[in-house]
Write a protein that holds these residues in place. Structure first.
Motif, PDB file in Angstrom:
ATOM      1  N   LEU A 862      55.567  50.452 -19.397  1.00  0.00           N
ATOM      2  CA  LEU A 862      54.791  49.635 -18.460  1.00  0.00           C
ATOM      3  C   LEU A 862      54.485  48.281 -19.102  1.00  0.00           C
ATOM      4  CD1 LEU A 862      53.379  49.604 -15.719  1.00  0.00           C
ATOM      5  CD2 LEU A 862      51.306  50.403 -16.858  1.00  0.00           C
ATOM      6  N   THR A 863      54.994  47.203 -18.491  1.00  0.00           N
ATOM      7  CA  THR A 863      54.778  45.868 -19.054  1.00  0.00           C
ATOM      8  C   THR A 863      53.401  45.360 -18.652  1.00  0.00           C
ATOM      9  OG1 THR A 863      55.668  44.735 -17.119  1.00  0.00           O
ATOM     10  CG2 THR A 863      57.248  45.415 -18.824  1.00  0.00           C
ATOM     11  N   ASP A 864      52.950  44.356 -19.379  1.00  0.00           N
ATOM     12  CA  ASP A 864      51.663  43.743 -19.030  1.00  0.00           C
ATOM     13  C   ASP A 864      51.698  43.160 -17.626  1.00  0.00           C
ATOM     14  OD1 ASP A 864      50.661  44.404 -21.474  1.00  0.00           O
ATOM     15  OD2 ASP A 864      51.060  42.449 -22.387  1.00  0.00           O
ATOM     16  N   GLU A 865      52.829  42.585 -17.233  1.00  0.00           N
ATOM     17  CA  GLU A 865      52.965  41.992 -15.893  1.00  0.00           C
ATOM     18  C   GLU A 865      52.858  43.061 -14.812  1.00  0.00           C
ATOM     19  OE1 GLU A 865      56.124  39.274 -13.316  1.00  0.00           O
ATOM     20  OE2 GLU A 865      56.474  39.653 -15.459  1.00  0.00           O
ATOM     21  N   ASP A 866      53.553  44.220 -15.025  1.00  0.00           N
ATOM     22  CA  ASP A 866      53.471  45.315 -14.058  1.00  0.00           C
ATOM     23  C   ASP A 866      52.057  45.853 -13.960  1.00  0.00           C
ATOM     24  OD1 ASP A 866      56.104  45.199 -13.346  1.00  0.00           O
ATOM     25  OD2 ASP A 866      56.765  46.751 -14.762  1.00  0.00           O
ATOM     26  N   ARG A 867      51.376  45.946 -15.141  1.00  0.00           N
ATOM     27  CA  ARG A 867      50.017  46.495 -15.139  1.00  0.00           C
ATOM     28  C   ARG A 867      49.078  45.574 -14.376  1.00  0.00           C
ATOM     29  NH1 ARG A 867      49.751  46.988 -20.009  1.00  0.00           N
ATOM     30  NH2 ARG A 867      50.338  49.193 -20.224  1.00  0.00           N
ATOM     31  N   LYS A 868      49.198  44.269 -14.614  1.00  0.00           N
ATOM     32  CA  LYS A 868      48.337  43.311 -13.913  1.00  0.00           C
ATOM     33  C   LYS A 868      48.593  43.340 -12.398  1.00  0.00           C
ATOM     34  CE  LYS A 868      47.850  40.034 -17.730  1.00  0.00           C
ATOM     35  NZ  LYS A 868      48.182  38.665 -18.234  1.00  0.00           N
ATOM     36  N   GLU A 869      49.869  43.427 -11.996  1.00  0.00           N
ATOM     37  CA  GLU A 869      50.204  43.473 -10.573  1.00  0.00           C
ATOM     38  C   GLU A 869      49.619  44.712  -9.920  1.00  0.00           C
ATOM     39  OE1 GLU A 869      52.096  42.550  -6.834  1.00  0.00           O
ATOM     40  OE2 GLU A 869      51.324  41.435  -8.552  1.00  0.00           O
ATOM     41  N   LEU A 870      49.716  45.865 -10.604  1.00  0.00           N
ATOM     42  CA  LEU A 870      49.172  47.106 -10.058  1.00  0.00           C
ATOM     43  C   LEU A 870      47.670  47.027  -9.927  1.00  0.00           C
ATOM     44  CD1 LEU A 870      49.578  50.011  -9.131  1.00  0.00           C
ATOM     45  CD2 LEU A 870      49.491  50.726 -11.529  1.00  0.00           C
ATOM     46  N   GLU A 871      47.011  46.484 -10.953  1.00  0.00           N
ATOM     47  CA  GLU A 871      45.546  46.371 -10.902  1.00  0.00           C
ATOM     48  C   GLU A 871      45.116  45.405  -9.796  1.00  0.00           C
ATOM     49  OE1 GLU A 871      44.557  45.196 -14.826  1.00  0.00           O
ATOM     50  OE2 GLU A 871      44.755  47.233 -15.679  1.00  0.00           O
ATOM     51  N   ARG A 872      45.872  44.313  -9.622  1.00  0.00           N
ATOM     52  CA  ARG A 872      45.534  43.356  -8.571  1.00  0.00           C
ATOM     53  C   ARG A 872      45.646  43.982  -7.185  1.00  0.00           C
ATOM     54  NH1 ARG A 872      47.712  40.111  -4.940  1.00  0.00           N
ATOM     55  NH2 ARG A 872      49.820  40.869  -5.364  1.00  0.00           N
ATOM     56  N   LEU A 873      46.709  44.737  -6.946  1.00  0.00           N
ATOM     57  CA  LEU A 873      46.906  45.383  -5.655  1.00  0.00           C
ATOM     58  C   LEU A 873      45.845  46.442  -5.399  1.00  0.00           C
ATOM     59  CD1 LEU A 873      50.799  45.710  -5.730  1.00  0.00           C
ATOM     60  CD2 LEU A 873      49.474  44.273  -4.183  1.00  0.00           C
ATOM     61  N   LYS A 874      45.487  47.193  -6.430  1.00  0.00           N
ATOM     62  CA  LYS A 874      44.447  48.205  -6.258  1.00  0.00           C
ATOM     63  C   LYS A 874      43.104  47.555  -5.964  1.00  0.00           C
ATOM     64  CE  LYS A 874      46.380  52.003  -9.007  1.00  0.00           C
ATOM     65  NZ  LYS A 874      46.198  52.857 -10.210  1.00  0.00           N
ATOM     66  N   ALA A 875      42.802  46.454  -6.646  1.00  0.00           N
ATOM     67  CA  ALA A 875      41.540  45.755  -6.397  1.00  0.00           C
ATOM     68  C   ALA A 875      41.487  45.204  -4.976  1.00  0.00           C
ATOM     69  CB  ALA A 875      41.368  44.624  -7.418  1.00  0.00           C
ATOM     70  N   LYS A 876      42.615  44.674  -4.489  1.00  0.00           N
ATOM     71  CA  LYS A 876      42.672  44.152  -3.120  1.00  0.00           C
ATOM     72  C   LYS A 876      42.448  45.261  -2.107  1.00  0.00           C
ATOM     73  CE  LYS A 876      45.502  40.863  -2.144  1.00  0.00           C
ATOM     74  NZ  LYS A 876      46.717  40.050  -1.874  1.00  0.00           N
ATOM     75  N   GLU A 877      43.050  46.431  -2.372  1.00  0.00           N
ATOM     76  CA  GLU A 877      42.868  47.561  -1.469  1.00  0.00           C
ATOM     77  C   GLU A 877      41.411  48.019  -1.455  1.00  0.00           C
ATOM     78  OE1 GLU A 877      44.133  50.421   1.288  1.00  0.00           O
ATOM     79  OE2 GLU A 877      45.167  48.660   0.467  1.00  0.00           O
ATOM     80  N   ALA A 878      40.787  48.039  -2.629  1.00  0.00           N
ATOM     81  CA  ALA A 878      39.379  48.450  -2.708  1.00  0.00           C
ATOM     82  C   ALA A 878      38.485  47.465  -1.973  1.00  0.00           C
ATOM     83  CB  ALA A 878      38.958  48.567  -4.173  1.00  0.00           C
ATOM     84  N   GLU A 879      38.777  46.174  -2.129  1.00  0.00           N
ATOM     85  CA  GLU A 879      37.983  45.152  -1.443  1.00  0.00           C
ATOM     86  C   GLU A 879      38.144  45.266   0.069  1.00  0.00           C
ATOM     87  OE1 GLU A 879      35.525  42.066  -0.469  1.00  0.00           O
ATOM     88  OE2 GLU A 879      35.720  43.199  -2.333  1.00  0.00           O
ATOM     89  N   LYS A 880      39.342  45.583   0.533  1.00  0.00           N
ATOM     90  CA  LYS A 880      39.579  45.755   1.963  1.00  0.00           C
ATOM     91  C   LYS A 880      38.762  46.931   2.501  1.00  0.00           C
ATOM     92  CE  LYS A 880      43.750  45.128   3.317  1.00  0.00           C
ATOM     93  NZ  LYS A 880      45.196  45.338   3.602  1.00  0.00           N
ATOM     94  N   ARG A 881      38.701  48.022   1.716  1.00  0.00           N
ATOM     95  CA  ARG A 881      37.901  49.173   2.159  1.00  0.00           C
ATOM     96  C   ARG A 881      36.430  48.820   2.240  1.00  0.00           C
ATOM     97  NH1 ARG A 881      41.569  52.201  -1.193  1.00  0.00           N
ATOM     98  NH2 ARG A 881      40.084  52.101  -2.930  1.00  0.00           N
ATOM     99  N   ARG A 882      35.939  48.022   1.252  1.00  0.00           N
ATOM    100  CA  ARG A 882      34.534  47.603   1.291  1.00  0.00           C
ATOM    101  C   ARG A 882      34.251  46.725   2.506  1.00  0.00           C
ATOM    102  NH1 ARG A 882      35.357  47.305  -4.387  1.00  0.00           N
ATOM    103  NH2 ARG A 882      35.862  45.085  -4.260  1.00  0.00           N
ATOM    104  N   GLN A 883      35.185  45.811   2.831  1.00  0.00           N
ATOM    105  CA  GLN A 883      35.008  44.941   4.004  1.00  0.00           C
ATOM    106  C   GLN A 883      34.962  45.758   5.292  1.00  0.00           C
ATOM    107  OE1 GLN A 883      38.184  42.099   3.847  1.00  0.00           O
ATOM    108  NE2 GLN A 883      37.238  40.845   2.249  1.00  0.00           N
TER     109      GLN A 883
END
Length: 904
Positions: A862-883
């Motif tokens: 798992l590259t740093d770029e892949d890890r950051k992309e996965l974390e960004r997408l998960k954070a966006k999904e969590a924020e959408k659920r909160r909204q």
């Protein structure tokens, strides 16, 4: 929901539309459905040695998992016996079904089908069309192109291609997932992304349905709708598929599994579709003289003869006489006997009533339009009369020019590729089609109105069929499609110039043909009408109640004309209940809806999942004149303050204000107990007939109509309704049903002033509306949608960065530009569909990132770029659920506040 989807008609008329055909058309002509094919296939198994397999197959069949049934059978007996059975189950049929007939005549460029039979190919051959059949091999699919024409693709193969057939669960899965079928998946998606697609004849229980629905979801986008004629789909799903994917589902009922009602749905569309093939030949030429005279009768009456107390029918005689005398040279006189002969010849009768002719001549003389010779046996048109006649001709020519100009502007906007000569040809064909339609319609309506015979006008489609036939004489596909689109515009959404032309022809031809009947007939018909009690159908009462709805002004004017002639107006208890149900549906579903509610906007525009409701329709126009419009305020204005708690009495109170009595069946004068039994018998006949016609709604509807038929049997009552069903029960009975348009034009002949163009058009639109076509007030909708459109545009601009990141710059620009090109009433849905498209793309990226993470975890790469992309997408999904949670809490809080305000 709009029964006629205008975007679907445009797509098919383009000549570049693909059709994806399911099992429905084949089932209609007697081929087995998926359910029957699978059930009968179980009989291939041996009851003893395959007992366990049979048991599994029966359970799978109950769950409608037909591919799994075939899988079990294939494993038990092998593929060859199974394919042999399938081949026997699809014998060579002649493809003569109604559905295949429509599909072959409509100008689809390419057909895709999941069927194994050759019925579609055979039907096309009968239409003298050569469409070679390809299967689903890689070599066959190389020929599938977005600009392709004249080919059938069997995307699931057939028994002649055992290696490529899609029948069992394993074969379905191979086409969905396996790498060696990837060519098929990529090819079909890449091509269908570029064309309009119509799916026909699918049922939610078919094994193909989920695959085709998944395909439709993948292909659909805000600027690329997918159309689907399908059955067994819930109303909520229809709404959801439209709002989230822009999939427009046209539903139909399929109680017996034969898809027999699908052809009735296609029949409604047929008049709007530009047909392919040989132009119609052998039509009689247009009688330009008669056409000009018909429109001039209406114009001369309206423009020049408004004074005095003579009725419109008598004034039509004056217009006819002025036109005949105008054919003579200036100063030339005509004997009265010669004039009567010429007038009778013009309208195709042996003799005219001399008394009526004499009164018309005296009226023209009194206005200074006609001069008598010394012996008063010869007549001529005066200078003043000739000037008025020329003025009428000039006005007629001007209105024709304005009509042609309005048509040309439409063609320039919607079909810019047509050059000026092609535009003129389209307009000319449409003009001739309208003349033919209204000549036929005027004759039939005059005979039905003034005569005693029963003539069943085929509702709105009589006009459409004639105009469509005329447009099919155009050899060029693009021009023919343009003519069909222009027909839609002129008949369903005309501007004022178009309305004027329609009024000239419709009322002019009605008067023209009415002149050929016995003049005393109209007076006798009026005396007969006054002796009757007139039972008003719910379709007549509703537009009167729903202020500002389509046809509200016409309905009011019609009612006023009936009351002016002292006609007694009643409705029955059961018809009254239909009115209440219509009002209650709007109240129950939208009383608390905000003005920009997506569902309210969808209902107001007749979108998928909704039938047009006159109260919602009226609210849209009414809201434009209000400071803070709300449906609650509208309901209070049209029904009263207690509209919600006591809907029935509120509706009753409003009805009685219009002079309409409510009389229960059993309270009718001369009611007899044995009529309860009569009602059951008649109700059964109506149920049977409505089922045959595909118009059955409920037993209550048929029971209400049965009561009306019994009450009208003694000719002491008449029925005012859009439906002619009661006159079809027994052809030997005298006609009891009058259509609103016929009644309106009949009563207009006793008026001293002709009705306006708007009301004449509205009288005709009644037929369109109650034939199932949504007629919306385009200007009112545009004004009502102004704020939702502004908000939609602002939302798109605010989300630009996120949307562009999800879609990529090129696709984002294409989708964003599409927003400005769609009509305003579609923009709020476009924005919503855009948001769902972005959400789906983000979801696909998240799933892909998670898959990469799992693979990387397995290989510890798992590259740093892949890890950051996965974390960004998960954070966006969590924020959408909160909204979403915050939005739900706000909505719940608003509802609670609303309830507290009501309690106060």
């Amino acid at each position: 929901m709009a029964i006629i989807d205008r975007d679907l008609v445009r797509a098919i008329n383009s000549g570049r539309c693909f059709a994806l055909v399911g099992a429905g058309p084949s089932c209609e002509i007697g081929l087995p459905s998926w359910s029957k094919l699978a059930q009968d296939a179980i009989s291939l198994l041996d009851a003893t040695s395959h007992a366990a397999v049979i048991d599994r197959c029966q359970k799978l069949h109950v769950n409608s998992d037909y591919p799994a049934v075939f899988s079990q059978i294939e494993k038990a007996i092998g593929i060859d016996p199974l394919l042999e059975y399938v081949t026997r189950s699809f014998p060579q049929m002649n493809g003569n079904g109604e559905i295949y007939s429509y599909l072959a005549r409509w100008p689809f460029a390419v057909y895709l089908t999941t069927n194994y039979d050759d019925c579609l190919s055979q039907r096309l051959q009968r239409e003298n069309l050569s469409f070679p059949t390809k299967h689903n091999s890689q070599n066959d699919f190389r020929t599938l192109r977005a600009d392709g024409k004249g080919v059938i693709y069997k995307i699931h193969g057939d028994c002649s291609t055992p290696d490529d057939i899609v029948l069992t669960s394993e074969q379905y899965e191979a086409f969905r997932q396996l790498q060696d079928r990837n060519y098929w998946r990529e090819k079909i998606r890449s091509v269908l992304h570029m064309v309009s697609l119509v799916l026909v004849g699918y049922s939610a229980s078919d094994p193909d349905f989920k695959d085709q629905l998944a395909l439709a979801k993948d292909l659909a986008s805000p600027d690329h709708p997918i159309f689907m004629f399908a059955t067994e789909i819930s109303t909520n799903d229809i709404k959801q598929y439209f709002q989230e994917y822009n999939i427009r589902i046209i539903p139909y009922k399929n109680p017996d599994g034969t898809h027999g009602q699908l052809h009735r749905v296609l029949r409604r569309y047929d008049p709007f579709i530009a047909k392919r093939g040989t132009p119609h030949l052998g039509q009689d030429p247009i009688d330009e003289f008669k056409a000009n005279l018909a429109s001039s009768i209406h114009l001369f009456t309206r423009l020049n003869l408004l004074g005095g107390n003579d009725t419109c029918l008598k004034k039509s005689y004056e217009a006819l006489i002025a036109s005949e005398l105008g054919n003579c040279t200036d100063g030339e006189t005509t004997l009265l006997s010669d004039l009567q002969t010429a007038l009778a010849s013009r309208i195709g009768v042996q003799h005219l009533d001399p008394g009526t002719v004499q009164m018309a001549l005296e009226s023209l003389h009194g206005r200074g339009y006609v001069e008598f010779s010394a012996n008063e046996n010869q007549y001529s048109l005066s200078a003043s009369g000739r000037e008025k006649l020329e003025e009428t001709k000039a006005e007629r020519a001007l209105r024709e020019d304005k009509f042609a100009g309005a048509c040309r502007l439409f063609l320039q906007k919607e079909h810019p590729a047509l050059d000026a000569p092609a535009q003129d040809g389209v307009i000319r064909q449409l003009q001739e089609g309208l003349v033919r339609a209204f000549e036929k319609r005027g004759l039939e309506m005059a005979q039905a109105t003034f005569g005693h015979n029963t003539i069943d006008l085929s509702a709105a489609t009589d006009i459409l069929e004639v105009v469509n036939k005329q447009s099919s004489t155009i050899p060029d596909d693009n021009a023919r499609a343009a003519c069909a689109d222009l027909m839609l515009e002129v008949l369903l959404q005309p501007n004022q110039e178009m309305k004027e032309r329609i009024a000239d022809l419709s009322q002019g031809y009605f008067s023209y043909h009415a002149l050929g009947l016995d003049p005393s007939c109209s007076d006798e018909r009026l005396r007969m009408a006054k002796k009757k009690v007139w039972i008003l159908d719910s379709s007549i009462i509703l537009p009167i109640l729903a202020e500002d709805c389509v046809n509200h002004e016409f309905a009011q004017d019609l009612l006023n004309k009936m009351k002016a002639q002292e006609l007694r107006l009643v409705t029955t208890g059961r018809l009254f209940d239909e009115v209440i149900d219509h009002a209650f549906w709007a109240i129950r579903n939208f009383k608390d809806a905000k003005a920009d509610s997506t569902n309210l906007l969808q209902a107001a525009s007749g979108g998928p999942g909704y039938k047009q409701n006159l109260f919602i329709d009226g609210y849209v126009k009414w809201a434009a004149g209000q400071g803070v419009p709300s449906l609650e305020s509208y309901f209070r204005a049209v029904l009263g303050d207690e509209y919600e708690n006591d809907t029935g009495n509120c509706v009753k109170e409003q009805i009685t204000k219009f002079g309409i009595e409510i009389v229960e069946f059993s309270n009718w004068p001369e009611f007899k107990q044995e009529q309860w039994g009569d009602r059951r018998e008649v109700e059964g006949k109506i149920v049977q007939l409505r089922n045959e016609l595909g118009t059955y709604r409920s037993d209550e509807q048929c029971r209400a109509e049965a009561e009306v038929l019994i009450l009208c049997e003694n000719q002491k009552a008449g029925f005012l309704s859009q439906s002619g069903i009661l006159d079809s029960i027994d052809q030997n009975r005298s006609r009891i049903t009058w259509k609103p348009e016929s009644m309106y034009r009949f009563l207009a002949t006793f008026s001293s002033a002709p009705p306006s163009e708007d009301l004449l058009y509205e009288s005709m639109v009644q037929d369109f509306y109650y034939s199932g076509f949504d007629i919306v007030n385009r200007d009112a909708l545009k004004q009502y949608f102004a704020e939702p459109v502004r908000q939609s545009r602002m939302n798109l601009d605010e989300e630009k960065d996120r949307y562009e990141q999800a879609l990529g710059s090129a696709e984002y620009r294409r989708e964003r530009n599409g927003f400005d090109n769609v009509p305003d009433v579609q923009k709020p849905f476009y924005s919503l569909q855009f948001a769902h498209l972005v959400a789906r793309k983000e979801g696909e990226k998240r799933i892909a990132a998670e898959a990469r993470a799992r693979r990387a975890e397995e290989t510890k790469q798992l590259t740093d770029e892949d890890r950051k992309e996965l974390e960004r997408l998960k954070a966006k999904e969590a924020e959408k659920r909160r909204q979403n949670k915050r939005k739900q809490r706000r909505q719940q809080s608003q509802k609670k506040k609303g309830k507290r305000r009501k309690k106060k």
